[in-house]
Motif scaffolding. Structure first.
Motif, mmCIF file in Angstrom:
data_model
loop_
_atom_site.group_PDB
_atom_site.id
_atom_site.type_symbol
_atom_site.label_atom_id
_atom_site.label_comp_id
_atom_site.label_asym_id
_atom_site.label_seq_id
_atom_site.Cartn_x
_atom_site.Cartn_y
_atom_site.Cartn_z
ATOM 1 N N ALA A 1 0.842 -1.202 0.000
ATOM 2 C CA ALA A 1 0.000 0.000 0.000
ATOM 3 C C ALA A 1 0.878 1.254 0.000
ATOM 4 C CB ALA A 1 -0.936 -0.012 1.206
ATOM 5 N N ALA A 2 1.938 1.237 0.798
ATOM 6 C CA ALA A 2 2.864 2.374 0.826
ATOM 7 C C ALA A 2 3.560 2.529 -0.520
ATOM 8 C CB ALA A 2 3.892 2.175 1.939
ATOM 9 N N GLN A 3 3.918 1.408 -1.142
ATOM 10 C CA GLN A 3 4.561 1.463 -2.453
ATOM 11 C C GLN A 3 3.592 2.002 -3.516
ATOM 12 O OE1 GLN A 3 6.928 -1.730 -3.912
ATOM 13 N NE2 GLN A 3 7.842 -2.220 -1.934
ATOM 14 N N LYS B 1 3.656 -7.433 -8.546
ATOM 15 C CA LYS B 1 4.430 -8.665 -8.409
ATOM 16 C C LYS B 1 3.536 -9.791 -7.915
ATOM 17 C CE LYS B 1 8.548 -10.630 -8.532
ATOM 18 N NZ LYS B 1 8.094 -12.000 -8.317
ATOM 19 N N ASP B 2 2.500 -9.452 -7.151
ATOM 20 C CA ASP B 2 1.603 -10.452 -6.568
ATOM 21 C C ASP B 2 0.168 -9.960 -6.727
ATOM 22 O OD1 ASP B 2 0.132 -12.213 -5.015
ATOM 23 O OD2 ASP B 2 1.455 -12.107 -3.270
ATOM 24 N N MET B 3 -0.637 -10.698 -7.481
ATOM 25 C CA MET B 3 -2.023 -10.282 -7.698
ATOM 26 C C MET B 3 -2.804 -10.242 -6.391
ATOM 27 S SD MET B 3 -4.193 -9.140 -9.831
ATOM 28 C CE MET B 3 -3.354 -9.408 -11.395
ATOM 29 N N GLY B 4 -2.337 -10.965 -5.381
ATOM 30 C CA GLY B 4 -2.988 -10.925 -4.078
ATOM 31 C C GLY B 4 -2.917 -9.565 -3.416
ATOM 32 N N ALA C 1 -5.292 -4.210 -1.590
ATOM 33 C CA ALA C 1 -4.570 -3.170 -0.846
ATOM 34 C C ALA C 1 -4.223 -2.003 -1.761
ATOM 35 C CB ALA C 1 -3.307 -3.754 -0.230
ATOM 36 N N VAL C 2 -3.837 -2.304 -2.999
ATOM 37 C CA VAL C 2 -3.526 -1.255 -3.967
ATOM 38 C C VAL C 2 -4.780 -0.451 -4.303
ATOM 39 C CG1 VAL C 2 -2.799 -0.832 -6.349
ATOM 40 C CG2 VAL C 2 -1.547 -2.470 -4.932
ATOM 41 N N ASN C 3 -5.889 -1.130 -4.469
ATOM 42 C CA ASN C 3 -7.145 -0.450 -4.805
ATOM 43 C C ASN C 3 -7.563 0.553 -3.734
ATOM 44 O OD1 ASN C 3 -7.477 -1.704 -7.258
ATOM 45 N ND2 ASN C 3 -8.865 -3.277 -6.489
ATOM 46 N N SER C 4 -7.308 0.225 -2.484
ATOM 47 C CA SER C 4 -7.696 1.139 -1.396
ATOM 48 C C SER C 4 -6.924 2.452 -1.504
ATOM 49 C CB SER C 4 -7.453 0.473 -0.034
ATOM 50 O OG SER C 4 -6.073 0.251 0.178
ATOM 51 N N VAL C 5 -5.681 2.389 -1.975
ATOM 52 C CA VAL C 5 -4.884 3.594 -2.174
ATOM 53 C C VAL C 5 -5.304 4.301 -3.457
ATOM 54 C CG1 VAL C 5 -2.544 4.477 -2.521
ATOM 55 C CG2 VAL C 5 -2.938 2.593 -0.917
ATOM 56 N N TYR C 6 -5.542 3.528 -4.495
ATOM 57 C CA TYR C 6 -5.925 4.078 -5.800
ATOM 58 C C TYR C 6 -7.156 4.978 -5.679
ATOM 59 C CZ TYR C 6 -6.599 3.876 -10.929
ATOM 60 O OH TYR C 6 -6.735 4.175 -12.265
ATOM 61 N N ALA D 1 7.390 -4.104 -5.609
ATOM 62 C CA ALA D 1 6.173 -4.911 -5.576
ATOM 63 C C ALA D 1 5.123 -4.373 -6.537
ATOM 64 C CB ALA D 1 5.600 -4.942 -4.155
ATOM 65 N N ILE D 2 5.324 -3.137 -7.023
ATOM 66 C CA ILE D 2 4.332 -2.494 -7.880
ATOM 67 C C ILE D 2 5.009 -1.421 -8.734
ATOM 68 C CG2 ILE D 2 3.730 -0.837 -6.054
ATOM 69 C CD1 ILE D 2 0.837 -0.873 -7.200
ATOM 70 N N GLN D 3 4.436 -1.175 -9.879
ATOM 71 C CA GLN D 3 4.863 -0.121 -10.794
ATOM 72 C C GLN D 3 3.619 0.355 -11.536
ATOM 73 O OE1 GLN D 3 8.566 -0.096 -13.668
ATOM 74 N NE2 GLN D 3 6.976 -1.272 -14.688
ATOM 75 N N MET D 4 3.553 1.642 -11.849
ATOM 76 C CA MET D 4 2.385 2.186 -12.562
ATOM 77 C C MET D 4 2.827 3.140 -13.662
ATOM 78 S SD MET D 4 -0.413 3.120 -9.628
ATOM 79 C CE MET D 4 -0.516 2.190 -8.091
ATOM 80 N N GLU D 5 2.121 3.076 -14.794
ATOM 81 C CA GLU D 5 2.330 4.030 -15.873
ATOM 82 C C GLU D 5 1.014 4.730 -16.171
ATOM 83 O OE1 GLU D 5 3.461 1.903 -19.432
ATOM 84 O OE2 GLU D 5 1.389 1.356 -19.847
#
Length: 421
Positions: free
Chosen positions: A53-55, A85-88, A92-97, A121-125
């Motif tokens: 989530a922090a990432q 890196k992990d679809m699981g 957590a990512v969605n809560s930040v998004y 663990a994550i990257q976004m473009e």
């Protein structure tokens, strides 16, 4: 650079720099391409500490810093792509998004991959609307058209289609039945057909023909499924009598994912020509607008895609593998030799249509081993010795024909396509 419209390539110290040979933001005409952002603190140049989530928050904060540094806002985004890196980690990512998009939602594609630079663990473009255009275009208060269809599965965190200027971006479609909200029954062919059917339903809901697609990205959890997907794909393209008469096929890239949302085996997204534009542009007669698809015998050809598809002010180059033109097979050699072969094919395609490598605004690289990235960069900088396009790099578990690398590109097209000037 070819033509008269000028690229606007910019960096800001408020987002990470010097992480690779790329520019943070490259605008051309009415779009702005943002390089994939890692969870790196721009003040230290190092990966932040913390959970996914922090990432995710750092990736989005970096994108926001770039967007704001060029006088834009996050609501100018038309497309986001999230590499995990992990679809699981998606929940957590969605809560930040949600924090960064409390109202308007861009289109979105999500996939898990085998590796990311720096072990992230994550990257976004991101892809950003650019209403002011680039010199010598005059600023224009263009309007985004964000729409959903009841005939395709909807997502609480993305919009089906976001049009801006003369392009329309379709978010990733999973093999989900819109009525049930569940994955369709059956194997890979049924799933591939459902993805394409969902894209077609979205297009029909906005009165856009299926053959207006200029680029398709196919994400597969197993490349062993590629031939079966191709059989289904060829029943959808070409779609019309006119397209069949000229054997039109969009550009295409195939990306290996370690996992996809909902446990799907395939998902697809697409870039669409949008001849009528968005207000205050005047509606054009679609019959006069030209999608210019071209191939050269000096680079590998495919029965399922065109090497280069231009529309309006952009040109889409299909994913290039390190194919030896003499044998028709993947080049025997190390990662440097294969990278040079991929970039050589792109250069050949670009020059065959009267362009040059400096016309490229965005490059996407997939490597079978993310640890090979330094070797890839050593070759890459020979093809881009001064100007650097925006860029995204991911590690994948496999590539077609056992290749070590695959590269595709988006190119500026200053001369445009008729009847646009």
């Amino acid at each position: 650079m070819s033509g008269t419209i000028i690229k606007s390539a910019r960096n800001t110290p408020n987002a990470p720099q010097d992480l690779g040979p790329y520019t943070q933001s490259v605008a051309f005409s009415h779009y702005n391409n943002i390089s994939a952002q890692l969870p790196v603190d721009p003040n230290t140049g190092k990966m932040i500490e913390g959970d996914v989530a922090a990432q995710a928050r750092q990736c989005l904060s970096n994108i926001k810093a770039i967007v704001e540094s060029i006088g834009h806002v996050m609501d100018d985004m038309v497309k986001a792509t999230i590499f995990l890196k992990d679809m699981g980690d998606l929940e957590a990512v969605n809560s930040v998004y949600r924090e960064f998009f409390p109202g308007y939602l861009p289109t979105r594609t999500v996939l898990a991959v085998a590796g990311l630079p720096l072990g992230a663990a994550i990257q976004m473009e991101a892809l950003i609307s650019n209403g002011e255009g680039t010199f010598p275009q005059a600023p224009c208060a263009l309007v985004k058209l964000a729409r959903n269809s009841d005939k395709a599965p909807q997502c609480a965190l993305s919009t089906h289609t976001v049009a801006f200027s003369h392009y329309n971006n379709i978010g990733a479609q999973l093999p989900v039945d819109a009525a049930s909200g569940k994955l369709v029954a059956g194997g890979i062919q049924e799933q591939a057909a459902q993805c394409l059917r969902n894209i077609k339903n979205v297009l029909e809901s906005i009165d856009v023909p299926f053959d207006d697609i200029v680029k398709v990205n196919i994400y597969l959890t197993s490349l062993a499924d590629l031939e079966a997907v191709g059989e289904v794909y060829s029943t959808f393209f070409p779609d019309s009598a006119i397209a069949r008469a000229v054997a039109y096929l969009p550009a295409r890239s195939v990306v290996s994912a370690t996992a996809l949302p909902m446990g799907a085996r395939v998902q697809m997204d697409a870039v669409i020509s949008h001849g009528d534009g968005t207000p205050p542009q005047l509606v054009e007669d679609r019959h006069n607008l030209v999608i210019r698809a071209r191939n050269t015998y000096k680079a590998p050809r495919s029965p399922l895609h065109c090497q280069s598809v231009a529309f309006s002010h952009y040109n889409h180059i299909a994913g290039q593998l390190p194919i030896d033109m003499a044998t028709g097979k993947v080049l025997t050699g190390c990662i440097r030799e294969q990278t040079a072969q991929c970039l050589g094919h792109i250069k050949t395609i670009v020059e065959s249509i009267g362009h040059m490598m400096d016309d490229i605004v965005k490059v996407n690289i997939q490597v079978a081993n993310i640890a090979d990235l330094a070797e890839v960069d050593a070759v890459y900088t020979r093809y881009f010795p001064s100007y650097l396009p925006a860029r995204t790099v991911i590690g994948v578990s496999e590539l077609p024909a056992g290749a070590l690398v695959q590269i595709d590109a988006v190119m500026s097209n200053a001369e445009s396509t008729p009847p646009q000037a």
